[in-house]
Design an enzyme around this catalytic site. Structure first.
Site, short mmCIF file in Angstrom:
data_model
loop_
_atom_site.label_atom_id
_atom_site.label_comp_id
_atom_site.label_asym_id
_atom_site.label_seq_id
_atom_site.Cartn_x
_atom_site.Cartn_y
_atom_site.Cartn_z
N HIS A 108 -1.88 -0.09 5.37
CA HIS A 108 -3.23 0.24 4.94
C HIS A 108 -3.76 1.47 5.68
O HIS A 108 -3.31 1.79 6.80
CB HIS A 108 -4.16 -0.95 5.16
CG HIS A 108 -3.96 -2.02 4.13
ND1 HIS A 108 -4.88 -3.03 3.91
CD2 HIS A 108 -2.95 -2.23 3.24
CE1 HIS A 108 -4.45 -3.81 2.93
NE2 HIS A 108 -3.28 -3.35 2.51
N GLU B 56 -6.46 1.93 7.25
CA GLU B 56 -7.05 1.60 8.55
C GLU B 56 -5.97 1.51 9.62
O GLU B 56 -6.12 2.03 10.73
CB GLU B 56 -7.80 0.26 8.46
CG GLU B 56 -8.96 0.25 7.46
CD GLU B 56 -8.53 -0.22 6.07
OE1 GLU B 56 -7.42 0.13 5.63
OE2 GLU B 56 -9.33 -0.90 5.41
N CYS C 69 -9.58 -5.14 4.50
CA CYS C 69 -9.13 -6.51 4.21
C CYS C 69 -9.10 -7.32 5.51
O CYS C 69 -9.37 -6.78 6.60
CB CYS C 69 -7.73 -6.47 3.59
SG CYS C 69 -6.46 -6.00 4.78
N CYS D 216 -6.78 -5.89 8.26
CA CYS D 216 -7.34 -4.70 8.90
C CYS D 216 -8.53 -5.07 9.78
O CYS D 216 -8.76 -4.46 10.82
CB CYS D 216 -7.75 -3.67 7.86
SG CYS D 216 -6.29 -2.95 7.06
O1 LIG Z 1 -8.69 -2.01 3.19
C1 LIG Z 1 -7.75 -1.62 2.48
N1 LIG Z 1 -7.00 -0.55 2.86
C2 LIG Z 1 -5.95 -0.09 2.13
O2 LIG Z 1 -5.31 0.89 2.50
N2 LIG Z 1 -5.64 -0.76 0.96
C3 LIG Z 1 -4.54 -0.27 0.14
C4 LIG Z 1 -3.38 -1.18 -0.04
C5 LIG Z 1 -2.86 -0.80 -1.40
O3 LIG Z 1 -2.02 0.35 -1.32
C6 LIG Z 1 -4.13 -0.42 -2.15
C7 LIG Z 1 -4.71 -1.54 -2.98
O4 LIG Z 1 -3.99 -1.61 -4.16
P1 LIG Z 1 -4.49 -2.33 -5.49
O5 LIG Z 1 -5.92 -1.89 -5.73
O6 LIG Z 1 -3.53 -1.92 -6.55
O7 LIG Z 1 -4.42 -3.82 -5.21
O8 LIG Z 1 -5.06 -0.06 -1.15
C8 LIG Z 1 -6.36 -1.82 0.55
C9 LIG Z 1 -7.43 -2.27 1.27
C10 LIG Z 1 -8.26 -3.40 0.81
O9 LIG Z 1 -7.50 -4.49 0.58
#
Ligand SMILES: O=c1[nH]c(=O)n([C@H]2C[C@H](O)[C@@H](COP(=O)(O)O)O2)cc1CO
Length: 202
Positions: A93, A95, A119, A122
């Protein structure tokens, strides 16, 4: 005539050049714009997230959602019935990447600007590294249990949460990446001309 004499501002008949301009962005908008810029680097076809960590008014780390270093063959699908064929098992992620990319000794007391609400995993990282404040732009997954758990943890750990509305400025900032409706960032791989650019789906 002494050109370098100190002429009082009031004598200049309001000459604009001598007055400081008002920056178009607040400091918060400036940092969020960096987070949004980082998101542009993501290869995730569905959701691009960017984060920017700020310590005493200075950026000490940025990151975006990406596969672990050196892992180029992993799937980006978000709906394959096979868990091993979905990105969620692998993707780092924004973060996490911003935290591990930091170039300060630690991130204690820092503010994290992030384009999507963190999430639960994170949130744990944010709390354990001592980040004091999270400013976020979107909360599109607020109905998900991961976000509910995240909010519960962040609140209990007294991490300050602040939502910034997706203001006109950010809209303009994002769209300033466009040339005649074509996205510059996804549009100019080496050797392509702007004419061949991919249309912005939004
Ligand atoms: O806080 C976050 N930080 C973050 O980098 N992500 C990323 C993970 C995935 O690559 C994408 C979410 O994918 P999707 O919307 O297709 O479920 O975002 C997702 C979140 C929230 O879940």
């Amino acid at each position: 005539y002494n050109f370098f004499q100190n002429i009082p501002l009031s004598d200049l008949n309001g000459s604009k050049e001598t007055l400081p301009r008002e920056p178009r962005l607040s400091l918060g908008e400036y940092f969020m714009a960096f987070a949004r810029l980082a998101a542009e680097m993501s290869r995730d076809p569905n959701t691009q997230v960017g984060a920017c960590i700020v310590k005493d008014g200075k950026i000490v780390g940025t990151g975006y959602n990406a596969m672990p270093n050196g892992c180029t063959d992993l799937p980006w699908s978000n709906d394959n019935p096979d868990w091993l064929q979905k990105k969620y098992a692998y993707v780092c992620h924004a973060e996490l990447n911003a935290i591990v990319n930091k170039f300060s000794a630690d991130v204690k007391g820092c503010t994290m600007y992030v384009t999507l609400f963190p999430c639960n995993e994170c949130a744990k990282l944010i709390i354990q590294t001592g980040i004091a404040k999270v400013v976020y732009l979107s909360d599109k997954y607020h109905d998900k249990d991961e976000m509910k758990a995240s909010k519960a943890m962040l609140k209990e750990a007294k991490v300050e949460l602040r939502y910034t509305a997706n203001k006109l400025f950010l809209f303009c900032f994002i769209h300033s990446f466009s040339v005649n409706g074509n996205r510059v960032f996804q549009a100019i791989p080496e050797g392509t001309s702007v004419k061949n650019c991919v249309k912005d789906p939004h």
